[in-house]
Design a protein around this motif. Structure first.
Motif, PDB file in Angstrom:
ATOM      1  N   ARG A 265      13.535  39.042  20.231  1.00  0.00           N
ATOM      2  CA  ARG A 265      13.770  37.602  20.339  1.00  0.00           C
ATOM      3  C   ARG A 265      12.581  36.816  19.807  1.00  0.00           C
ATOM      4  O   ARG A 265      11.455  36.969  20.302  1.00  0.00           O
ATOM      5  CB  ARG A 265      13.999  37.223  21.801  1.00  0.00           C
ATOM      6  CG  ARG A 265      15.301  37.709  22.383  1.00  0.00           C
ATOM      7  CD  ARG A 265      15.458  37.231  23.824  1.00  0.00           C
ATOM      8  NE  ARG A 265      15.359  35.775  23.949  1.00  0.00           N
ATOM      9  CZ  ARG A 265      15.571  35.111  25.084  1.00  0.00           C
ATOM     10  NH1 ARG A 265      15.873  35.795  26.193  1.00  0.00           N
ATOM     11  NH2 ARG A 265      15.464  33.803  25.119  1.00  0.00           N
ATOM     12  N   ASP A 267      12.046  33.757  20.290  1.00  0.00           N
ATOM     13  CA  ASP A 267      11.664  32.725  21.251  1.00  0.00           C
ATOM     14  C   ASP A 267      11.075  33.327  22.521  1.00  0.00           C
ATOM     15  O   ASP A 267      10.867  32.636  23.512  1.00  0.00           O
ATOM     16  CB  ASP A 267      12.864  31.835  21.590  1.00  0.00           C
ATOM     17  CG  ASP A 267      14.013  32.601  22.244  1.00  0.00           C
ATOM     18  OD1 ASP A 267      13.992  33.853  22.198  1.00  0.00           O
ATOM     19  OD2 ASP A 267      14.924  31.955  22.798  1.00  0.00           O
ATOM     20  N   GLU A 268      10.810  34.624  22.505  1.00  0.00           N
ATOM     21  CA  GLU A 268      10.116  35.316  23.603  1.00  0.00           C
ATOM     22  C   GLU A 268       9.112  36.277  22.970  1.00  0.00           C
ATOM     23  O   GLU A 268       9.305  37.484  22.940  1.00  0.00           O
ATOM     24  CB  GLU A 268      11.107  36.081  24.489  1.00  0.00           C
ATOM     25  CG  GLU A 268      12.026  35.213  25.321  1.00  0.00           C
ATOM     26  CD  GLU A 268      11.344  34.671  26.574  1.00  0.00           C
ATOM     27  OE1 GLU A 268      10.094  34.633  26.614  1.00  0.00           O
ATOM     28  OE2 GLU A 268      12.054  34.277  27.506  1.00  0.00           O
ATOM     29  N   THR A 309      13.149  44.200  22.885  1.00  0.00           N
ATOM     30  CA  THR A 309      13.832  42.997  23.364  1.00  0.00           C
ATOM     31  C   THR A 309      13.152  41.741  22.858  1.00  0.00           C
ATOM     32  O   THR A 309      13.815  40.766  22.486  1.00  0.00           O
ATOM     33  CB  THR A 309      13.835  42.980  24.907  1.00  0.00           C
ATOM     34  OG1 THR A 309      14.375  44.204  25.404  1.00  0.00           O
ATOM     35  CG2 THR A 309      14.647  41.806  25.436  1.00  0.00           C
ATOM     36  N   ASN A 310      11.841  41.749  22.842  1.00  0.00           N
ATOM     37  CA  ASN A 310      11.047  40.562  22.512  1.00  0.00           C
ATOM     38  C   ASN A 310      10.209  40.836  21.273  1.00  0.00           C
ATOM     39  O   ASN A 310       9.581  41.895  21.159  1.00  0.00           O
ATOM     40  CB  ASN A 310      10.127  40.211  23.685  1.00  0.00           C
ATOM     41  CG  ASN A 310      10.879  40.170  25.001  1.00  0.00           C
ATOM     42  OD1 ASN A 310      11.812  39.398  25.165  1.00  0.00           O
ATOM     43  ND2 ASN A 310      10.485  41.022  25.944  1.00  0.00           N
ATOM     44  N   ASP A 341       7.570  29.335  22.630  1.00  0.00           N
ATOM     45  CA  ASP A 341       8.067  30.639  22.184  1.00  0.00           C
ATOM     46  C   ASP A 341       7.124  31.782  22.544  1.00  0.00           C
ATOM     47  O   ASP A 341       7.550  32.936  22.622  1.00  0.00           O
ATOM     48  CB  ASP A 341       8.261  30.648  20.661  1.00  0.00           C
ATOM     49  CG  ASP A 341       9.445  29.815  20.199  1.00  0.00           C
ATOM     50  OD1 ASP A 341      10.312  29.483  21.033  1.00  0.00           O
ATOM     51  OD2 ASP A 341       9.500  29.493  18.988  1.00  0.00           O
TER      52      ASP A 341
END
Length: 496
Positions: A265, A267-268, A309-310, A341
Motif C-alpha cells: 500500500r 498510503d501505508e 502489505t505495506n 502516508d
C-alpha cells in the motif's frame, strides 16, 4: 551522525524536489491485467529476510564505499565527487533490484575549516574545533581578553540570554559552557552583547562538534572544546587569548536516494533511512556507511516487488553531516497527505562502532533522559527494535532522541520514529561493557569523525547483528503495522 542538538541544526535550504514532493514516485501502471492480480503477503518474510541478510553482505557495500573514498581524497562528503559516486552506486544497486528510484537534488551550505587554534597567555589549548558555519577570524586571529561566564549547576542554559553577559563582554572572547540551548542562539546573543568571538566548552566528556545553524545565522567566530581541554579556562577570566579559525562556506548541492517497492500500500509506507555522506575528515565507513550498507543489504534481499502489505521506502540521505539537510528537505517537500502516508521512519546511523553498544531510540522516554517521547507509535517501534536485538542474541537498551540524526525532521512532523545505534563519541559505562563486552571508559567509536573511520575500524559482529535486526523489523512492519508493537493507522495520523 551530526553532533549537537537538532534545534541547533536548522539550515536554510532551497528544496529542489520532484513533482511528487521528493519521495518515491507512485507505482507505474501494470502492463497487463494479469500483472494487476496482487500476490498475497508472505507471512514468512520477516524471518526469511533476517536469515538471508548478513553482515558479510553489508561489508561488500562498505568495501565499495571505502574504494570510492580512497579515489576521492579520502572522504565521501556531500557536495564532493565521493558522495556523488556513492549516490550513483546505491541508486544503481536499487534499480537493478527492481525498486522505483529517485535522486532528488537539494542545495546546501558547504563548510570547511583550515587552521583552528587557541592560545591563552601564549600557551596553546589543544583540540580546538570551529563550529560548522562559524565566521572566520581575521588574518592572524582575534586577540582579546577572555570573559568567562560563571557556571551555575542549576542553570541548564548558560550564555542563552542577554542577562548572562557582563558589560566586559564587548570586544572579548567569551568562554561558556555548552548547556542545552542551540549554539546558534549562544553565538547570536554573544554577538549582540559585543563579543569578538566565542568558545563553547562541552558539558559532557568528549569533543564538542556542532553547528551555528547556517551561513545566514553565523555572527561571530565560534569554536568548541572538550570538557577536559576547556575546563581550565574557567579560572582564567581577563587573561589575553588569541583565537584563529580559518573557515570557508559556499553553496553546493547534494542528492538523496529514494527507493520504493512496487508492491504494498502506497498510503501505508514503512520508511527506513540512513545518511550516505561522510564528514570531510574521513571516509565515514561506520558513520554512516554502516547504516547505509545494512539498509542496502536489506533492500536488495527484500527486492523491489516483495509479497508485502505495506510499501517499503528506503532513503539514503545527503548532507546529514551539514545539519540534516537531505532529510529536512525531504520532509519539508511533503504535503499533508504525503506525510500521512508515512507510517513510520526507521533510522540507522552508525551500527558497527568498534566498541559497540546496542542501543534503540527511546521512543517512550522511559529512560527519562533529554528529549521527550517521540510521536505516538515511537514506543512500539522501540519495543520492536529491542525484541529484534534479542532475537540475534543481545540485550539492548534505550538511547535518547537527542536530534543528532535524520529522525529529527520526521519527529518534528509528527511521524513515529525509531532505530538502532551502536554509539559515537559517548563513553561506554562499566555496566554496558559487562553486558556487551568491549572497553569501559572508552568511546563507543574512538574514530568518530576522523580519517580512521575506515574498514579496519568496525565491529563486524555488531554489523551482522544489526543488519539482521534491521531486516526483521522492516520485514515485520511491511507485513503488518498493527499488533502490540504497532503504530497508529493512517486515519489517526495528524502530521504537523
Amino acid at each position: 551522525m551530526r553532533s549537537g542538538l537538532f534545534a541547533a541544526m536548522s539550515v536554510l535550504v532551497v528544496v529542489v524536489l520532484t513533482a511528487c514532493g521528493g519521495g518515491a514516485a507512485p507505482p507505474a501502471a501494470p502492463a497487463s491485467p494479469a500483472a494487476q492480480a496482487p500476490q498475497p503477503p508472505d507471512p514468512g518474510l520477516p524471518a526469511a529476510l533476517a536469515q538471508q541478510v548478513s553482515g558479510d553482505g553489508a561489508f561488500v557495500h562498505l568495501q565499495q564505499l571505502q574504494g570510492i573514498a580512497d579515489r576521492n581524497g579520502g572522504n565521501r562528503a556531500s557536495g564532493s565527487p565521493g558522495h556523488e559516486q556513492s549516490v550513483d552506486y546505491v541508486a544503481d544497486q536499487a534499480r537493478r533490484a527492481g525498486f522505483q528510484v529517485e535522486t532528488p537534488t537539494v542545495p546546501f551550505d558547504f563548510f570547511s575549516a583550515g587552521a583552528q587554534s587557541l592560545a591563552v597567555a601564549g600557551a596553546p589549548v589543544p583540540n580546538v574545533v570551529a563550529l560548522t558555519y562559524s565566521k572566520p577570524t581575521p588574518p592572524g586571529g582575534v586577540t582579546a581578553p577572555l570573559v568567562v561566564l560563571p557556571e551555575a549547576p542549576a542553570d541548564p542554559t548558560p550564555a542563552c540570554d542577554a542577562a548572562d553577559f557582563p558589560p566586559t563582554t564587548r570586544g572579548a572572547i567569551v568562554v561558556a559552557r555548552r548547556g542545552v540551548c542551540p549554539f546558534a542562539q549562544k553565538q547570536r546573543v554573544a554577538a549582540e552583547a559585543g563579543a569578538a568571538a566565542m568558545v563553547v566548552v562541552n558539558t559532557e566528556a568528549g569533543p564538542l562538534n556542532g553547528t551555528v545553524g547556517s551561513v545566514a545565522e553565523s555572527r561571530i567566530p565560534t569554536a568548541g572544546l572538550s570538557r577536559a581541554d576547556g575546563d581550565p579556562l574557567f579560572g582564567r577570566g581577563g587573561v589575553p587569548a588569541t583565537l584563529v579559525l580559518e573557515t570557508r562556506a559556499e553553496s553546493r548541492t547534494t542528492r538523496n536516494v529514494i527507493a520504493q517497492t512496487t508492491t504494498g500500500r502506497p498510503d501505508e509506507v514503512v520508511m527506513a533511512g540512513a545518511h550516505l555522506d561522510s564528514v570531510p575528515e574521513g571516509p565515514g565507513i561506520n558513520d554512516d556507511g554502516s547504516g547505509s550498507a545494512a539498509l542496502l543489504e536489506t533492500a536488495l534481499r527484500l527486492g523491489g516487488a516483495p509479497r508485502i502489505t505495506n510499501a517499503v521506502r528506503f532513503a539514503w540521505w545527503g548532507a546529514e553531516e551539514e545539519g540534516l539537510v537531505g532529510s529536512t528537505a525531504y520532509v519539508a517537500g511533503l504535503d499533508p497527505e504525503r506525510k500521512r502516508d508515512i507510517a513510520m521512519l526507521l533510522n540507522f546511523d552508525m551500527v558497527a562502532s568498534p566498541n559497540a553498544g546496542y542501543l534503540a531510540y527511546d521512543g517512550d522516554d522511559s529512560d527519562r533522559q533529554g528529549a521527550p517521547a517521540g510521536p505516538p507509535g515511537s514506543d512500539a517501534i522501540e519495543r520492536r527494535m529491542l525484541a529484534a536485538l534479542g532475537q540475534v542474541g543481545v540485550q539492548g537498551e534505550g538511547t535518547d532522541f537527542d536530534g543528532r540524526s535524520d529522525y529529527g525532521p520526521f519527529i518534528e512532523a509528527g511521524i513515529p520514529a525509531g532505530g538502532l545505534f551502536t554509539g559515537a563519541e559517548e563513553v561506554k559505562t562499566p555496566e554496558q561493557a559487562a553486558r556487551w563486552g568491549g572497553a569501559a571508559g572508552q568511546a563507543f567509536d574512538p574514530n568518530y569523525h576522523s580519517p580512521r573511520d575506515d574498514l579496519a575500524n568496525l565491529d563486524r559482529v555488531a554489523l551482522d547483528r544489526n543488519t539482521r535486526a534491521i531486516a526483521s523489523v522492516v520485514g515485520g512492519y511491511a507485513l503488518d503495522l498493527g499488533g502490540p508493537d504497532g503504530v497508529p493507522p493512517r486515519a489517526a495520523r495528524q502530521p504537523r
